[in-house]
Design a protein around this motif. Structure first.
Motif, PDB file in Angstrom:
ATOM      1  N   LEU A 122      27.814  38.377  28.022  1.00 21.14           N
ATOM      2  CA  LEU A 122      27.987  37.190  28.867  1.00 21.14           C
ATOM      3  C   LEU A 122      27.791  35.889  28.080  1.00 21.14           C
ATOM      4  O   LEU A 122      28.375  34.864  28.419  1.00 21.14           O
ATOM      5  CB  LEU A 122      27.054  37.242  30.080  1.00 21.14           C
ATOM      6  CG  LEU A 122      27.490  38.234  31.162  1.00 21.14           C
ATOM      7  CD1 LEU A 122      26.548  38.192  32.360  1.00 21.14           C
ATOM      8  CD2 LEU A 122      28.921  37.985  31.634  1.00 21.14           C
ATOM      9  N   THR A 123      26.961  35.950  27.021  1.00 24.80           N
ATOM     10  CA  THR A 123      26.826  34.767  26.158  1.00 24.80           C
ATOM     11  C   THR A 123      28.187  34.434  25.554  1.00 24.80           C
ATOM     12  O   THR A 123      28.622  33.277  25.517  1.00 24.80           O
ATOM     13  CB  THR A 123      25.805  35.043  25.026  1.00 24.80           C
ATOM     14  OG1 THR A 123      24.558  35.350  25.632  1.00 24.80           O
ATOM     15  CG2 THR A 123      25.664  33.843  24.101  1.00 24.80           C
ATOM     16  N   SER A 124      28.852  35.480  25.101  1.00 24.10           N
ATOM     17  CA  SER A 124      30.165  35.293  24.502  1.00 24.10           C
ATOM     18  C   SER A 124      31.169  34.738  25.520  1.00 24.10           C
ATOM     19  O   SER A 124      31.929  33.805  25.214  1.00 24.10           O
ATOM     20  CB  SER A 124      30.646  36.646  23.946  1.00 24.10           C
ATOM     21  OG  SER A 124      32.028  36.649  23.827  1.00 24.10           O
ATOM     22  N   VAL A 125      31.135  35.287  26.731  1.00 23.82           N
ATOM     23  CA  VAL A 125      32.047  34.798  27.786  1.00 23.82           C
ATOM     24  C   VAL A 125      31.722  33.336  28.106  1.00 23.82           C
ATOM     25  O   VAL A 125      32.622  32.509  28.306  1.00 23.82           O
ATOM     26  CB  VAL A 125      31.931  35.671  29.065  1.00 23.82           C
ATOM     27  CG1 VAL A 125      32.822  35.110  30.176  1.00 23.82           C
ATOM     28  CG2 VAL A 125      32.327  37.110  28.775  1.00 23.82           C
ATOM     29  N   GLY A 126      30.433  33.005  28.113  1.00 25.51           N
ATOM     30  CA  GLY A 126      30.006  31.627  28.395  1.00 25.51           C
ATOM     31  C   GLY A 126      30.544  30.650  27.360  1.00 25.51           C
ATOM     32  O   GLY A 126      31.080  29.592  27.696  1.00 25.51           O
ATOM     33  N   VAL A 127      30.400  31.021  26.079  1.00 25.29           N
ATOM     34  CA  VAL A 127      30.916  30.153  25.002  1.00 25.29           C
ATOM     35  C   VAL A 127      32.426  29.978  25.157  1.00 25.29           C
ATOM     36  O   VAL A 127      32.973  28.879  25.013  1.00 25.29           O
ATOM     37  CB  VAL A 127      30.584  30.764  23.610  1.00 25.29           C
ATOM     38  CG1 VAL A 127      31.272  29.991  22.502  1.00 25.29           C
ATOM     39  CG2 VAL A 127      29.084  30.795  23.387  1.00 25.29           C
ATOM     40  N   TRP A 128      33.068  31.072  25.494  1.00 22.01           N
ATOM     41  CA  TRP A 128      34.524  31.049  25.692  1.00 22.01           C
ATOM     42  C   TRP A 128      34.903  30.099  26.836  1.00 22.01           C
ATOM     43  O   TRP A 128      35.725  29.205  26.671  1.00 22.01           O
ATOM     44  CB  TRP A 128      34.985  32.489  25.968  1.00 22.01           C
ATOM     45  CG  TRP A 128      36.407  32.651  26.403  1.00 22.01           C
ATOM     46  CD1 TRP A 128      36.839  33.083  27.609  1.00 22.01           C
ATOM     47  CD2 TRP A 128      37.586  32.407  25.626  1.00 22.01           C
ATOM     48  NE1 TRP A 128      38.212  33.121  27.644  1.00 22.01           N
ATOM     49  CE2 TRP A 128      38.703  32.709  26.431  1.00 22.01           C
ATOM     50  CE3 TRP A 128      37.812  31.961  24.333  1.00 22.01           C
ATOM     51  CZ2 TRP A 128      40.011  32.584  25.999  1.00 22.01           C
ATOM     52  CZ3 TRP A 128      39.118  31.827  23.895  1.00 22.01           C
ATOM     53  CH2 TRP A 128      40.200  32.144  24.717  1.00 22.01           C
ATOM     54  N   ALA A 129      34.257  30.276  27.974  1.00 20.04           N
ATOM     55  CA  ALA A 129      34.632  29.505  29.164  1.00 20.04           C
ATOM     56  C   ALA A 129      34.256  28.030  29.033  1.00 20.04           C
ATOM     57  O   ALA A 129      34.993  27.151  29.491  1.00 20.04           O
ATOM     58  CB  ALA A 129      33.940  30.097  30.394  1.00 20.04           C
ATOM     59  N   PHE A 130      33.119  27.787  28.381  1.00 21.31           N
ATOM     60  CA  PHE A 130      32.573  26.434  28.311  1.00 21.31           C
ATOM     61  C   PHE A 130      33.343  25.549  27.328  1.00 21.31           C
ATOM     62  O   PHE A 130      33.660  24.399  27.622  1.00 21.31           O
ATOM     63  CB  PHE A 130      31.103  26.554  27.887  1.00 21.31           C
ATOM     64  CG  PHE A 130      30.342  25.260  27.907  1.00 21.31           C
ATOM     65  CD1 PHE A 130      30.255  24.493  29.065  1.00 21.31           C
ATOM     66  CD2 PHE A 130      29.690  24.816  26.765  1.00 21.31           C
ATOM     67  CE1 PHE A 130      29.532  23.316  29.078  1.00 21.31           C
ATOM     68  CE2 PHE A 130      28.972  23.642  26.771  1.00 21.31           C
ATOM     69  CZ  PHE A 130      28.894  22.883  27.931  1.00 21.31           C
ATOM     70  N   PHE A 131      33.651  26.096  26.188  1.00 21.83           N
ATOM     71  CA  PHE A 131      34.203  25.254  25.129  1.00 21.83           C
ATOM     72  C   PHE A 131      35.475  25.817  24.491  1.00 21.83           C
ATOM     73  O   PHE A 131      36.479  25.110  24.365  1.00 21.83           O
ATOM     74  CB  PHE A 131      33.121  25.061  24.047  1.00 21.83           C
ATOM     75  CG  PHE A 131      33.556  24.176  22.924  1.00 21.83           C
ATOM     76  CD1 PHE A 131      33.617  22.795  23.102  1.00 21.83           C
ATOM     77  CD2 PHE A 131      33.913  24.700  21.700  1.00 21.83           C
ATOM     78  CE1 PHE A 131      34.041  21.971  22.068  1.00 21.83           C
ATOM     79  CE2 PHE A 131      34.335  23.881  20.665  1.00 21.83           C
ATOM     80  CZ  PHE A 131      34.393  22.506  20.851  1.00 21.83           C
ATOM     81  N   MET A 132      35.408  27.087  24.085  1.00 14.55           N
ATOM     82  CA  MET A 132      36.503  27.633  23.280  1.00 14.55           C
ATOM     83  C   MET A 132      37.801  27.764  24.076  1.00 14.55           C
ATOM     84  O   MET A 132      38.879  27.517  23.530  1.00 14.55           O
ATOM     85  CB  MET A 132      36.086  28.999  22.720  1.00 14.55           C
ATOM     86  CG  MET A 132      36.757  29.358  21.432  1.00 14.55           C
ATOM     87  SD  MET A 132      36.610  28.071  20.195  1.00 14.55           S
ATOM     88  CE  MET A 132      36.794  29.018  18.714  1.00 14.55           C
TER      89      MET A 132
END
Lengths: 317, 240
Positions: B50-60
């Motif tokens: 979910l950390t990875s999904v968060g980084v994806w959704a938030f910025f990447m």
């Protein structure tokens, strides 16, 4: 039925501040079937705008454009099926090879793969087809563009400045190619250019557009034959020569240091040459050269565009 | 329609857009690997995924969509191939719809790669540093479902970026819009109204309650409408 026919085709562009610019003004042109029609005009005369309306890229403000009897505005796709176009911008994908670029259009047109080889051969690009287009010279792109326009052997080819970027050898090749195309394939070619020599050597018919207006149209050989040649003279004193000739009732003007005499409707150029020569010699003016101007497209072009400019000035006044 | 889509896919061959679609998830995988190896104790799989999904959704995701739509748009704008395409006997809406489907397909591919590479990064980190081997099951399907909702909520932002990238021949307006949108999404993370901001909807869908529901409904619903309107507008307008 003509291959291409327009009626009162007009296009007005509006600037950012709402100012109106008339790019094409009531152009009614007829391109006969099987002709190589040279669409001539200086840069900004309205050639490209007209071609863009014929290919359905922009809509006319007024008037109609018909391709093979199909109204472009009413049935753009039906009209586009009959046309292969080489437009000002080549629009190739630099990261793909020449063959891959052609293949994209071939697929969109639902043509067999053999079409690619046929057109590559026709434009002499077989050996370069495997290279990326980003490595192509301008001339190679131009040839590839012509090949792409020929995919599916459309009955009408619309080519916007097809010799742009070609070297002298390439221009000669393109000229021969286009000139013989109607006989070989039955296609009609509408060819735009601002180069008089190119059109003169390639076209069977011409249309001259000047400031958005079609000022001349017809079969080139007939137009040239109907042209009354002017008399051109070089003398040691052009100003005095013009005055002397004018004093005898001839319409003389100066074009630089050249004396230009326009024969009247009932006068032959040779007779006027002889008369003018006698006048000049009698006036003690040395005549270096005198004679009738060759019947050329350049002469025709200069005359119609100058006449149109004069009429426009009169209208404005 | 399939032919036009097939051609769009072929155009991606050796393109920068495809390179970007692979590179962006790789960066998240690399980030994930180094992030996990900072720890000394094991955490649950869900935390890393979910950390990875968060980084994806938030910025990447917003940044990648900005770059991706600009690159896909420039594929036609740069060589001025719209003239050629629009003069062909093909309905123009199909050309733009195929482009839109292609962009969405690439974002789906990026989301899938994001998940796969994060999973790989966690496994690699656990191999390098056995003490941090994650606990529990990876539950990849559950994470995939979250990623799907992120993608659905991002649809409005994707539609806006897609329109800007194809409407303007210069890449600057689309880039400015994307960078500006991402900037405001980042600096106003905690804003209550953020859920109504297209660039924040993807991250809001990871929350719960009304924020989740609002972001998903607005992002996906308006996204479909905006994408349809964008295709219709691009097909109708004159490209000079």
């Amino acid at each position: 039925m003509a291959a291409i026919e327009t009626q009162g085709l007009t296009r007005v562009f509006r600037g950012r501040r709402g100012e109106r610019r008339l790019a094409v003004d009531a152009v009614s042109m007829t391109v006969p079937r099987g002709a190589v029609y040279g669409f001539l005009g200086r840069n900004g005369a309205g050639k490209t705008t007209t071609l863009r309306m014929l290919t359905g890229l922009i809509r006319p403000t007024q008037g109609t454009a018909g391709i093979d009897g199909v109204d472009v505005a009413a049935d753009r796709i039906g009209a586009a099926r009959r046309v292969g176009a080489l437009l000002e911008a080549h629009g190739f994908y630099g990261h793909l090879t020449g063959r891959e670029n052609l293949d994209l259009t071939r697929r969109l047109l639902a043509l067999p793969p053999t079409e690619i080889d046929r057109v590559l051969e026709a434009v002499d690009m077989v050996e370069h087809a495997g290279r990326r287009v980003s490595d192509y010279s301008l001339g190679m792109r131009q040839r590839l563009g012509l090949g792409r326009a020929m995919l599916g052997a459309p009955p009408i080819l619309i080519l916007d400045e097809p010799t742009n970027g070609l070297d002298p050898g390439g221009i000669a090749h393109m000229r021969r190619f286009l000139k013989t195309l109607p006989d070989r394939t039955g296609a009609t070619v509408l060819l735009s250019s601002h180069l008089l020599g190119e059109i003169e050597q390639t076209a069977t018919h011409i249309g001259v557009i000047h400031d958005g207006r079609l000022v001349l149209e017809g079969e080139l050989a007939r137009l040239k034959a109907e042209q009354t040649p002017r008399v051109l003279a070089r003398t040691d004193d052009p100003a005095r020569a013009a005055a002397a000739v004018s004093a005898h009732g001839l319409a003389a003007t100066l074009d630089g240091d050249r004396l230009v005499i326009q024969p009247g409707a009932d006068q032959g150029a040779d007779a006027v040459s002889a008369a003018a020569n006698a006048i000049l010699v009698a006036a003690g003016i040395a005549v270096f050269a005198i004679g009738a101007e060759a019947r050329s497209l350049e002469g025709l072009y200069r005359r119609v565009t100058a006449r149109d400019a004069a009429m426009t000035q009169e209208e404005a006044a | 329609m399939w032919t036009v889509l097939n051609i769009e896919i072929r155009k991606l061959n050796r393109s920068l857009a495809l390179l970007l679609a692979v590179t962006a998830p790789c960066l998240i995988g690399i980030f994930g690997f180094f992030n996990i190896t900072r720890f000394d104790q094991a955490g649950p799989w869900e935390q890393w995924l979910l950390t990875s999904v968060g980084v994806w959704a938030f910025f990447m995701l917003p940044m990648s969509v900005t770059a991706l739509t600009a690159l896909v748009g420039q594929m036609e704008h740069s060589p001025r191939s719209w003239d050629h395409l629009r003069a062909l006997p093909v309905p123009r809406w199909r050309l733009y719809a195929a482009k839109a489907v292609c962009v969405l397909g690439l974002v789906v591919l990026m989301s899938a790669l994001n998940l796969a590479l994060t999973y790989g990064a966690v496994q690699l980190a656990a191999h390098v540093k056995p003490a941090i081997r994650p606990t529990g099951d990876p539950e990849l399907l559950k994470t995939a479902w979250v990623l799907a909702k992120v993608l659905a909520a991002a649809l409005l932002m994707i539609a806006i970026q897609f329109w800007a990238a194809l409407r303007f021949a210069s890449f600057v307006p689309a880039l400015a819009l994307g960078i500006g949108g991402t900037f405001f999404a980042v600096v106003a993370t905690g804003a209550k109204q953020g859920v109504f901001f297209p660039w924040q909807m993807a991250v809001n869908v990871m929350g719960e309650g009304w924020r989740h529901d609002t972001a998903l409904m607005l992002g996906a619903g308006l996204g479909v409408v905006a994408l349809t309107a964008a295709i219709a507008h691009l097909a109708w307008r004159e490209a000079r």
